[in-house]
Write a protein that holds these residues in place. Structure first.
Motif, mmCIF file in Angstrom:
data_model
loop_
_atom_site.group_PDB
_atom_site.id
_atom_site.type_symbol
_atom_site.label_atom_id
_atom_site.label_comp_id
_atom_site.label_asym_id
_atom_site.label_seq_id
_atom_site.Cartn_x
_atom_site.Cartn_y
_atom_site.Cartn_z
ATOM 1 N N ASN A 1 14.088 -25.357 -67.940
ATOM 2 C CA ASN A 1 14.580 -25.623 -69.290
ATOM 3 C C ASN A 1 15.892 -26.412 -69.260
ATOM 4 O OD1 ASN A 1 16.301 -24.066 -71.822
ATOM 5 N ND2 ASN A 1 14.458 -25.194 -72.239
ATOM 6 N N ASP B 1 9.490 -28.369 -71.815
ATOM 7 C CA ASP B 1 10.860 -28.161 -71.347
ATOM 8 C C ASP B 1 10.981 -26.795 -70.658
ATOM 9 O OD1 ASP B 1 13.565 -28.391 -70.993
ATOM 10 O OD2 ASP B 1 14.096 -27.954 -73.057
ATOM 11 N N ASP C 1 7.533 -27.500 -83.964
ATOM 12 C CA ASP C 1 7.284 -26.304 -84.782
ATOM 13 C C ASP C 1 6.811 -26.630 -86.191
ATOM 14 O OD1 ASP C 1 9.577 -27.385 -85.719
ATOM 15 O OD2 ASP C 1 10.818 -25.604 -85.508
ATOM 16 N N GLU D 1 6.436 -22.957 -77.184
ATOM 17 C CA GLU D 1 5.834 -23.238 -78.489
ATOM 18 C C GLU D 1 4.339 -22.905 -78.519
ATOM 19 O OE1 GLU D 1 7.431 -23.881 -81.121
ATOM 20 O OE2 GLU D 1 9.286 -24.930 -80.618
ATOM 21 N N LYS E 1 14.600 -21.749 -81.233
ATOM 22 C CA LYS E 1 15.059 -21.658 -79.841
ATOM 23 C C LYS E 1 16.576 -21.733 -79.757
ATOM 24 C CE LYS E 1 10.706 -21.753 -78.936
ATOM 25 N NZ LYS E 1 10.286 -20.976 -80.093
ATOM 26 N N PRO F 1 9.597 -32.594 -77.895
ATOM 27 C CA PRO F 1 10.015 -31.605 -76.896
ATOM 28 C C PRO F 1 9.418 -30.247 -77.242
ATOM 29 C CG PRO F 1 11.749 -31.893 -78.513
ATOM 30 C CD PRO F 1 10.614 -32.780 -78.950
ATOM 31 N N MET F 2 9.013 -29.505 -76.225
ATOM 32 C CA MET F 2 8.430 -28.187 -76.502
ATOM 33 C C MET F 2 8.988 -27.141 -75.542
ATOM 34 S SD MET F 2 4.467 -28.883 -77.266
ATOM 35 C CE MET F 2 3.931 -30.007 -78.544
ATOM 36 N N PHE F 3 9.513 -26.087 -76.120
ATOM 37 C CA PHE F 3 9.997 -24.972 -75.304
ATOM 38 C C PHE F 3 9.438 -23.685 -75.898
ATOM 39 C CE2 PHE F 3 13.624 -21.913 -74.482
ATOM 40 C CZ PHE F 3 13.240 -21.653 -73.175
ATOM 41 N N ALA G 1 15.146 -33.003 -72.988
ATOM 42 C CA ALA G 1 13.683 -33.101 -73.030
ATOM 43 C C ALA G 1 13.253 -34.358 -73.791
ATOM 44 C CB ALA G 1 13.090 -31.853 -73.682
ATOM 45 N N ARG H 1 22.537 -21.912 -91.435
ATOM 46 C CA ARG H 1 22.187 -23.152 -90.737
ATOM 47 C C ARG H 1 22.431 -24.350 -91.653
ATOM 48 N NH1 ARG H 1 18.750 -23.129 -86.164
ATOM 49 N NH2 ARG H 1 19.051 -25.367 -86.369
ATOM 50 N N GLN I 1 8.317 -28.116 -88.479
ATOM 51 C CA GLN I 1 9.349 -28.184 -89.526
ATOM 52 C C GLN I 1 9.464 -29.627 -90.013
ATOM 53 O OE1 GLN I 1 12.801 -25.700 -87.782
ATOM 54 N NE2 GLN I 1 12.537 -25.030 -89.890
ATOM 55 N N GLY J 1 17.003 -28.128 -72.223
ATOM 56 C CA GLY J 1 17.510 -28.289 -73.589
ATOM 57 C C GLY J 1 16.795 -29.422 -74.325
ATOM 58 N N ARG K 1 9.316 -23.094 -90.095
ATOM 59 C CA ARG K 1 8.737 -23.069 -88.760
ATOM 60 C C ARG K 1 7.346 -22.442 -88.852
ATOM 61 N NH1 ARG K 1 9.174 -22.273 -83.332
ATOM 62 N NH2 ARG K 1 10.870 -23.608 -82.635
HETATM 63 N N1 UDP Z 1 13.346 -27.261 -77.762
HETATM 64 C C1 UDP Z 1 13.291 -27.696 -76.443
HETATM 65 N N2 UDP Z 1 14.149 -27.131 -75.535
HETATM 66 C C2 UDP Z 1 15.065 -26.184 -75.890
HETATM 67 C C3 UDP Z 1 15.135 -25.772 -77.249
HETATM 68 C C4 UDP Z 1 14.268 -26.332 -78.155
HETATM 69 O O1 UDP Z 1 12.477 -28.551 -76.092
HETATM 70 O O2 UDP Z 1 15.801 -25.710 -75.007
HETATM 71 C C5 UDP Z 1 12.415 -27.859 -78.738
HETATM 72 C C6 UDP Z 1 11.589 -26.851 -79.534
HETATM 73 O O3 UDP Z 1 10.411 -26.500 -78.851
HETATM 74 C C7 UDP Z 1 11.316 -27.611 -80.819
HETATM 75 C C8 UDP Z 1 12.583 -28.450 -80.985
HETATM 76 O O4 UDP Z 1 13.182 -28.531 -79.705
HETATM 77 O O5 UDP Z 1 10.207 -28.481 -80.694
HETATM 78 C C9 UDP Z 1 13.530 -27.838 -81.995
HETATM 79 O O6 UDP Z 1 13.798 -26.501 -81.652
HETATM 80 P P1 UDP Z 1 13.915 -25.344 -82.744
HETATM 81 O O7 UDP Z 1 12.825 -25.504 -83.760
HETATM 82 O O8 UDP Z 1 13.990 -24.050 -82.035
HETATM 83 O O9 UDP Z 1 15.310 -25.688 -83.395
HETATM 84 P P2 UDP Z 1 15.755 -25.461 -84.915
HETATM 85 O O10 UDP Z 1 14.678 -26.038 -85.804
HETATM 86 O O11 UDP Z 1 15.899 -23.983 -85.078
HETATM 87 O O12 UDP Z 1 17.040 -26.231 -85.000
#
Ligand code: UDP
Ligand code: MG
Length: 345
Positions: A101, A73, A126, A44, A235, A40-42, A107, A161, A128, A103, A229
């Protein structure tokens, strides 16, 4: 034809089929590859190019055939544009475009619906979740597992977190009976059967790692590296994070309602006890004492009012979920699916 509710595929010259509007795509339309990657990508744009480079390099090391599905997304930056560019130079890459979007989990759901592989692996965009860990998930599938979770080691996230995750993992394991060491890790593998199970139950605001355990027969969790990241920012705001945790708890257990009942009963008992105490003091010490106790009474009252609001909010959360389930709204709306040709090994 954008923004139509339902599923529509806009495919290139090599397209195979066009599904009628308003149907839910639940399975592979044609014989697919062995491995599907869903991301999923929002917003990015800072990561798309680096992500594709590392992902396709990692996929080059496995012997299985593969496809990559990126879900946009509703990004408001250049994510989609960059994905379209990547598609020109990459084979077997599909871009699923959502109307807005919806979420992360919705996605992922859209990506799962478009996937055709026997083994589907999800990961974040990202970086991670290092794409270099994918071969280890594939190996777990080869050994006969149908659900492969991962445990993030050396986690590169802010302290709050990590604490929140530890708390959630324990809480959810205890109240839902689902035993996962790391619910939050989105680098995961699902067999086709598990994916079909998830897609057949498109619950409102679901949490895919927890839902998938319901359909698995032989699951395993393996430790993987976790990185910072690569670009852009998380996000998830604190509020979004909190709602996700609430979804996880109320989506998989009725335990909070039961706890509420016990707390309510305890409070009622306490209330009656206090009332009796105040009454007896009033009789013993006379009316002068009672007037000085006004603030105590207020304090007690506030406690009860607070507890009632909490209870109401919790019941409201469940009623809301029922309402959403009854309306049967789709978890996401597709704009288009861009496949760069049918799958080629
Ligand atoms: N993402 C998405 N829609 C959203 C929020 C996040 O598709 O509304 C995607 C985001 O692009 C990433 C993944 O979900 O690929 C995880 O998001 P993020 O890294 O922001 O979350 P965290 O690692 O902080 O929990
Ligand atoms: Mg992240």
């Amino acid at each position: 034809m954008k923004g139509i509710i339902g599923i529509m595929e806009q495919q290139d010259a090599a397209a195979t089929s066009t599904r009628p509007l308003g149907t839910v795509e639940c399975g592979p339309p044609a014989p697919g590859p062995q491995v599907s990657i869903v991301t999923p990508m929002f917003n990015e744009e800072a990561n798309v190019v680096r992500f594709c480079e590392r992902l396709f390099a990692a996929l080059g090391t496995i012997s299985e055939s593969y496809e990559v599905i990126c879900v946009d997304d509703g990004s408001r930056d250049r994510t989609l544009e960059l994905l379209k560019r990547e598609q020109i130079v990459r084979k077997n890459m599909t871009v699923v475009v959502l109307a807005r979007n919806f979420g992360q989990h919705a996605a992922v759901m859209a990506g799962l619906a478009a996937s055709r592989g026997d083994w589907v692996i999800t990961l974040d965009a990202d970086l991670q979740n290092p794409p270099e860990e994918i071969p280890r998930i594939v190996e777990a599938f080869r050994q006969g597992h149908d659900l492969v979770g991962t445990i993030r080691t050396g986690r590169q996230d802010p302290l709050f977190r990590k604490w929140a995750s530890r708390f959630t993992n324990r809480l959810v394991t205890r109240i839902s009976g689902i035993s996962l060491q790391d619910f939050g890790s989105m680098l995961r593998g699902y067999s086709r059967e598990v994916v079909q199970g998830i897609l057949a139950n498109p619950e409102f605001r679901t949490f895919i790692p927890a839902l998938s355990t319901f359909f698995a027969r032989k699951s395993v969790e393996i430790p993987v590296r976790h990185e910072e990241r690569a670009g852009g920012t998380s996000k998830y705001s604190l509020l979004k994070l909190f709602s996700l945790q609430l979804d996880l708890v109320t989506g998989f257990s009725l335990w909070p309602l039961r706890a509420l009942f016990f707390v309510g009963t305890g409070m009622a008992g306490l209330g009656i006890g206090l009332a009796l105490l105040i009454l007896s003091f009033r009789l013993y010490y006379g009316s002068g004492w009672a007037a000085e106790g006004v603030f105590t009474l207020f304090a007690i009252l506030f406690c009860f009012v607070g507890a009632q609001f909490l209870a109401l909010g919790l019941v409201g959360e469940y009623v809301g979920r029922i309402f959403q389930a009854v309306r049967r709204r789709p978890p996401y709306i597709l704009s288009e699916i861009r496949r760069n040709g049918p799958f080629m090994p």
